[in-house]
Design a protein around this motif. Structure first.
Motif, PDB file in Angstrom:
ATOM      1  N   ILE A 166       0.824  -1.229   0.000  1.00 15.66           N
ATOM      2  CA  ILE A 166       0.000   0.000   0.000  1.00 15.66           C
ATOM      3  C   ILE A 166       0.854   1.273   0.000  1.00 15.66           C
ATOM      4  N   GLY A 167       2.167   1.093   0.076  1.00 14.52           N
ATOM      5  CA  GLY A 167       3.083   2.235  -0.007  1.00 14.52           C
ATOM      6  C   GLY A 167       3.679   2.362  -1.401  1.00 14.52           C
ATOM      7  N   GLU A 168       3.076   1.640  -2.364  1.00 15.11           N
ATOM      8  CA  GLU A 168       3.486   1.786  -3.767  1.00 15.11           C
ATOM      9  C   GLU A 168       2.251   2.110  -4.595  1.00 15.11           C
ATOM     10  N   GLU A 169       2.473   2.602  -5.838  1.00 16.34           N
ATOM     11  CA  GLU A 169       1.326   3.056  -6.638  1.00 16.34           C
ATOM     12  C   GLU A 169       0.275   1.965  -6.825  1.00 16.34           C
ATOM     13  N   TYR A 170      -0.991   2.359  -6.768  1.00 16.15           N
ATOM     14  CA  TYR A 170      -2.089   1.391  -6.875  1.00 16.15           C
ATOM     15  C   TYR A 170      -2.518   1.229  -8.335  1.00 16.15           C
ATOM     16  N   GLU A 218       8.259   6.815   5.748  1.00 13.24           N
ATOM     17  CA  GLU A 218       7.781   8.130   5.297  1.00 13.24           C
ATOM     18  C   GLU A 218       7.597   8.206   3.781  1.00 13.24           C
ATOM     19  N   ASN A 219       8.469   7.520   3.024  1.00 16.04           N
ATOM     20  CA  ASN A 219       8.295   7.496   1.561  1.00 16.04           C
ATOM     21  C   ASN A 219       7.003   6.792   1.192  1.00 16.04           C
ATOM     22  N   GLY A 220       6.807   5.628   1.804  1.00 17.00           N
ATOM     23  CA  GLY A 220       5.599   4.843   1.555  1.00 17.00           C
ATOM     24  C   GLY A 220       4.350   5.628   1.941  1.00 17.00           C
ATOM     25  N   ARG A 221       4.445   6.373   3.046  1.00 23.22           N
ATOM     26  CA  ARG A 221       3.285   7.134   3.522  1.00 23.22           C
ATOM     27  C   ARG A 221       2.920   8.253   2.536  1.00 23.22           C
ATOM     28  N   LEU A 250      -0.693   8.487   0.751  1.00 24.56           N
ATOM     29  CA  LEU A 250      -1.572   9.658   0.836  1.00 24.56           C
ATOM     30  C   LEU A 250      -1.953  10.164  -0.558  1.00 24.56           C
ATOM     31  N   ARG A 251      -0.964  10.191  -1.431  1.00 27.11           N
ATOM     32  CA  ARG A 251      -1.216  10.642  -2.805  1.00 27.11           C
ATOM     33  C   ARG A 251      -2.165   9.684  -3.519  1.00 27.11           C
ATOM     34  N   GLU A 252      -1.908   8.387  -3.351  1.00 28.53           N
ATOM     35  CA  GLU A 252      -2.704   7.384  -4.056  1.00 28.53           C
ATOM     36  C   GLU A 252      -4.139   7.299  -3.529  1.00 28.53           C
ATOM     37  N   THR A 253      -4.313   7.371  -2.212  1.00 27.85           N
ATOM     38  CA  THR A 253      -5.685   7.314  -1.680  1.00 27.85           C
ATOM     39  C   THR A 253      -6.468   8.527  -2.182  1.00 27.85           C
ATOM     40  N   LEU A 292       9.290   5.086  22.411  1.00 30.10           N
ATOM     41  CA  LEU A 292       9.982   6.092  21.576  1.00 30.10           C
ATOM     42  C   LEU A 292      11.353   6.418  22.166  1.00 30.10           C
ATOM     43  N   LYS A 293      11.451   6.346  23.493  1.00 31.14           N
ATOM     44  CA  LYS A 293      12.718   6.655  24.159  1.00 31.14           C
ATOM     45  C   LYS A 293      13.679   5.459  24.121  1.00 31.14           C
ATOM     46  N   LEU A 294      13.125   4.277  24.403  1.00 30.31           N
ATOM     47  CA  LEU A 294      13.995   3.099  24.546  1.00 30.31           C
ATOM     48  C   LEU A 294      14.309   2.384  23.233  1.00 30.31           C
ATOM     49  N   ASN A 295      13.323   2.288  22.347  1.00 26.57           N
ATOM     50  CA  ASN A 295      13.531   1.575  21.070  1.00 26.57           C
ATOM     51  C   ASN A 295      13.191   2.447  19.869  1.00 26.57           C
ATOM     52  N   PRO A 296      13.807   3.618  19.736  1.00 25.90           N
ATOM     53  CA  PRO A 296      13.403   4.496  18.627  1.00 25.90           C
ATOM     54  C   PRO A 296      13.708   3.879  17.263  1.00 25.90           C
ATOM     55  N   GLY A 297      12.829   4.140  16.299  1.00 25.64           N
ATOM     56  CA  GLY A 297      13.086   3.748  14.917  1.00 25.64           C
ATOM     57  C   GLY A 297      13.938   4.821  14.251  1.00 25.64           C
ATOM     58  N   LYS A 298      14.185   4.665  12.953  1.00 23.85           N
ATOM     59  CA  LYS A 298      15.062   5.635  12.266  1.00 23.85           C
ATOM     60  C   LYS A 298      14.322   6.930  11.943  1.00 23.85           C
ATOM     61  N   GLU A 299      12.991   6.848  11.776  1.00 21.28           N
ATOM     62  CA  GLU A 299      12.243   8.025  11.350  1.00 21.28           C
ATOM     63  C   GLU A 299      11.462   8.649  12.506  1.00 21.28           C
TER      64      GLU A 299
END
Ligand SMILES: C[S@@+](CC[C@H](N)C(=O)[O-])C[C@H]1O[C@@H](n2cnc3c(N)ncnc32)[C@H](O)[C@@H]1O
Length: 228
Positions: A100-104, A125-128, A132-135, A162-169
């Motif tokens: 769902i993060g690629e063109e439909y 964030e890229n997928g999001r 958003l654009r595709e929906t 968020l403090k202990l196991n933060p992701g990259k984004e």
């Protein structure tokens, strides 16, 4: 498949977080009730897109009501369960193994109602951006969009993660046991992001309790009823 896709596939093979419940999701039923009662909108003969359809509990239910449903899902195991259930019920659902993060592969302005029931939280964030654009591209003018997304406001468990196991984004954490990265939203963040593309008809926060590894966790969600 993306790393997140592999995580979901593993998760469906040995579930710790997801449900294989076949009943339609309760907040989704409330959204459908809102459409019927408040918007005087009949959920019949509609073209519906279910993003991250899982094992098809919402897609199959909507098809049973007489709608044309497309269900996109990244996990083959989940999709096979959804298809088997549809077959058992004699339903015709257009299930697609896709991201769902690629063109439909769906025409512009062709969908009446979109559902994202806790699925886009694991997009990056890229997928999001694409989602958003595709929906907004595939939804008809005045079409409806139901989003159930993770909320960070006032949730101590989220604050710790968020403090202990933060992701990259931004505002992401990793659920270590399953390797899944999740994005959480503040109300302001949520409204800014979706408000760029959709009119926000209704936005509420709702608390649920989930059992994970024999412990109970408080999970807060935004339930958003949007319109193009
Ligand atoms: C929490 S589950 C919810 C499933 C379903 N919406 C429901 O309510 O039962 C999230 C679902 O989104 C799917 N998903 C996550 N990322 C996805 C992606 N990038 N593309 C397609 N499906 C995805 C997962 O495999 C999983 O089935």
């Amino acid at each position: 498949m993306s790393n997140q896709g592999n995580v979901w596939e593993r998760e469906y093979k040995d579930p710790k977080l997801v449900t294989k419940n076949e009943e339609p999701q309760a907040d989704t039923l409330r959204f459908l009730k809102f459409l019927k009662k408040e918007e005087k909108y009949k959920i019949e003969n509609k073209k519906i897109l279910d993003l991250g359809a899982g094992t098809g509990r919402n897609s199959n239910y909507l098809a049973e009501l007489g709608n044309n449903v497309i269900g996109i899902e990244i996990s083959k195991t989940a999709l096979n369960l959804a298809k088997a259930r549809a077959l058992e019920l004699g339903l015709n659902v257009d299930y697609r193994l896709d991201d769902i993060g690629e063109e439909y592969e769906i025409a512009d302005n062709s969908i009446d109602v979109i559902l994202d029931v806790t699925s886009s939280n694991s997009l990056d964030e890229n997928g999001r951006e694409v989602y958003l654009r595709e929906t907004s591209r595939v939804l008809k003018m005045q079409g409806y969009f139901f989003v159930r997304a993770l909320c960070k406001d006032g949730n101590k468990n989220v604050k710790n993660l968020l403090k202990l196991n933060p992701g990259k984004e931004y505002d992401t954490y990793v659920i270590k046991d399953i390797g899944l990265t999740e994005r959480v939203f503040s109300r302001e963040d949520f409204m800014k992001m979706y408000g760029q593309y959709f009119k926000i008809l209704h936005l509420e926060k709702k608390t649920n309790y989930t059992t994970f590894n024999n412990r109970i966790y408080k999970r807060d969600y935004f339930l958003a009823y949007l319109q193009k």
